[in-house]
Write a protein that holds these residues in place. Structure first.
Motif, PDB file in Angstrom:
ATOM      1  N   CYS A  89      -1.704   5.913   8.699  1.00 42.24           N
ATOM      2  CA  CYS A  89      -1.798   4.488   8.344  1.00 42.24           C
ATOM      3  C   CYS A  89      -1.957   3.677   9.620  1.00 42.24           C
ATOM      4  O   CYS A  89      -1.045   3.610  10.447  1.00 42.24           O
TER       5      CYS A  89
ATOM      6  N   CYS B 206      -6.557   5.866   8.142  1.00 47.23           N
ATOM      7  CA  CYS B 206      -6.185   5.176   6.898  1.00 47.23           C
ATOM      8  C   CYS B 206      -6.321   6.155   5.731  1.00 47.23           C
ATOM      9  O   CYS B 206      -7.429   6.518   5.343  1.00 47.23           O
TER      10      CYS B 206
ATOM     11  N   CYS C 210       0.859  -1.189   0.000  1.00 46.58           N
ATOM     12  CA  CYS C 210       0.000   0.000   0.000  1.00 46.58           C
ATOM     13  C   CYS C 210       0.901   1.247   0.000  1.00 46.58           C
ATOM     14  O   CYS C 210       1.746   1.404   0.887  1.00 46.58           O
TER      15      CYS C 210
HETATM   16 FE1  SF4 Z   1      -2.839   1.308   3.528  1.00 44.01          FE
HETATM   17 FE2  SF4 Z   1      -4.779   2.243   5.115  1.00 44.01          FE
HETATM   18 FE3  SF4 Z   1      -3.969  -0.232   5.411  1.00 44.01          FE
HETATM   19 FE4  SF4 Z   1      -2.329   1.754   6.060  1.00 44.01          FE
HETATM   20  S1  SF4 Z   1      -4.255   1.259   7.054  1.00 44.01           S
HETATM   21  S2  SF4 Z   1      -1.806  -0.107   4.912  1.00 44.01           S
HETATM   22  S3  SF4 Z   1      -2.932   3.320   4.566  1.00 44.01           S
HETATM   23  S4  SF4 Z   1      -4.939   0.600   3.563  1.00 44.01           S
END
Ligand code: SF4
Length: 317
Positions: free
Chosen positions: A129, A138, A119
């Motif tokens: 995150c 996120c 990601c």
């Molecule tokens: Fe990606 Fe959101 Fe998961 Fe972090 S929390 S890895 S930003 S999808």
């Protein structure tokens, strides 16, 4: 990169004890993912336990006709192994679809299972995150989501799992062998090894603190045709937008798992019963309940078309 201490170990239990004793310790073998994450200060282990000397680098038959793959078998060696190529072709093909030749020469079986999401917001320390910093939010939700999950995601994380190898192991019903600091061993079905994100996306596997992967067991061969197809933005050294691991028998029955769509390799056994009816019937059940964005909705027809092409090719073969 932050300062860390380093230790070589000689037995699996010694490794597990070392990792459990020092807070923030991590195992290192090939280091193909961990070192990148350390340079970016996404991972900041206080102590590295080097497990390269543990001798877990053999591929051996099991008593019941399966195969035991040592945790430190390199991806190149596993893909090229004669038994794997003959009896578990889907695994060999998936491995060769992953990374680059140089990375496969270093990357290990256990490390491949444990590699972390790609990601882009996880890699950008200026972005919120939940996986990197629990409770921070996120950035992918409401952000650019083309590569993100369409099923099994949560309001905390929509990341996908990057491994090709793990998708093939899910089809084969592999089991992950581990040892804990007290010396106890256990086997974890691959279906339960990787977790969905839920409210704790930073907890990615069923492993407990200090628990070391020592190997992966494959059950006896399934027979049938073994296929792996990965759709990606460029022909090599790229992660899957969608990948399909398929083992199909002469009568049209079979198994499949899909990569690039969820936080773990995605398999729905009920959907497999519809394989003789074609890709549409399978995909409908496999991805039932999918939640897409405008940017990643293409993954659903892409799974269906990829599977349809594979089934057509299998009939000809
Ligand atoms: Fe990606 Fe959101 Fe998961 Fe972090 S929390 S890895 S930003 S999808």
């Amino acid at each position: 990169m932050r300062v860390f201490t380093y230790q070589r170990v000689e037995t699996p239990v010694e490794a597990a004890v070392a990792a459990a004793t020092v807070p923030g310790a991590r195992f290192i073998a090939g280091g193909t993912n961990l070192l990148d994450l350390m340079k970016l200060e996404i991972e900041t282990p206080a102590h590295l336990v080097d497990i390269n000397g543990l001798g877990l680098d053999r591929i051996e038959p099991t008593a019941d006709g399966g195969l035991r793959i040592g945790a430190l078998v390199r991806n190149t060696a596993l893909a090229a192994d004669a038994t794997v190529r003959r009896d578990y072709g889907v695994l060999s093909r998936a491995l060769l679809a992953g990374a680059s030749a140089q990375l496969r020469n270093k990357a290990t079986t256990a490390g491949n299972l444990l590699q972390r999401t790609r990601c882009p917001y996880f890699y950008d320390t200026n972005q919120a995150c939940n996986k990197r910093q629990p409770g921070s939010g996120c950035s992918a939700i409401g952000g650019f989501s083309r590569t993100h999950a369409v099923i099994g995601a949560s309001d905390a994380c929509v990341a996908t799992h990057p491994s090709d190898m793990a998708v093939a192991m899910r089809v084969l019903d592999a089991q992950v062998e581990t040892v804990r600091p007290g010396g106890a061993t256990r086997t974890i079905p691959i279906a339960d090894f990787h977790r969905l994100p839920g409210t704790t996306p930073h907890i990615e596997t069923a492993l407990r603190p200090g628990e070391l992967i020592t190997g992966v067991i494959l059950p006896k061969p399934l027979g049938g045709q073994h296929l792996y197809h990965k759709v990606r933005d460029r022909a090599s050294y790229a992660f899957a937008l969608v990948s399909v691991a398929l083992v199909v028998q002469r009568d049209g029955s079979g198994r499949l798992a899909v990569g690039g769509v969820a936080h773990k390799p995605w398999r729905v056994e009920e959907a497999e019963r519809h394989l003789p009816r074609g890709a549409g019937a399978v995909t409908e059940r496999l991805l039932q309940g999918a939640r897409t964005t405008e940017e990643n909705a293409f993954k659903i027809p892409l799974v269906q078309r990829t599977l349809a092409a594979m089934l057509a090719g299998a009939k000809k073969g």
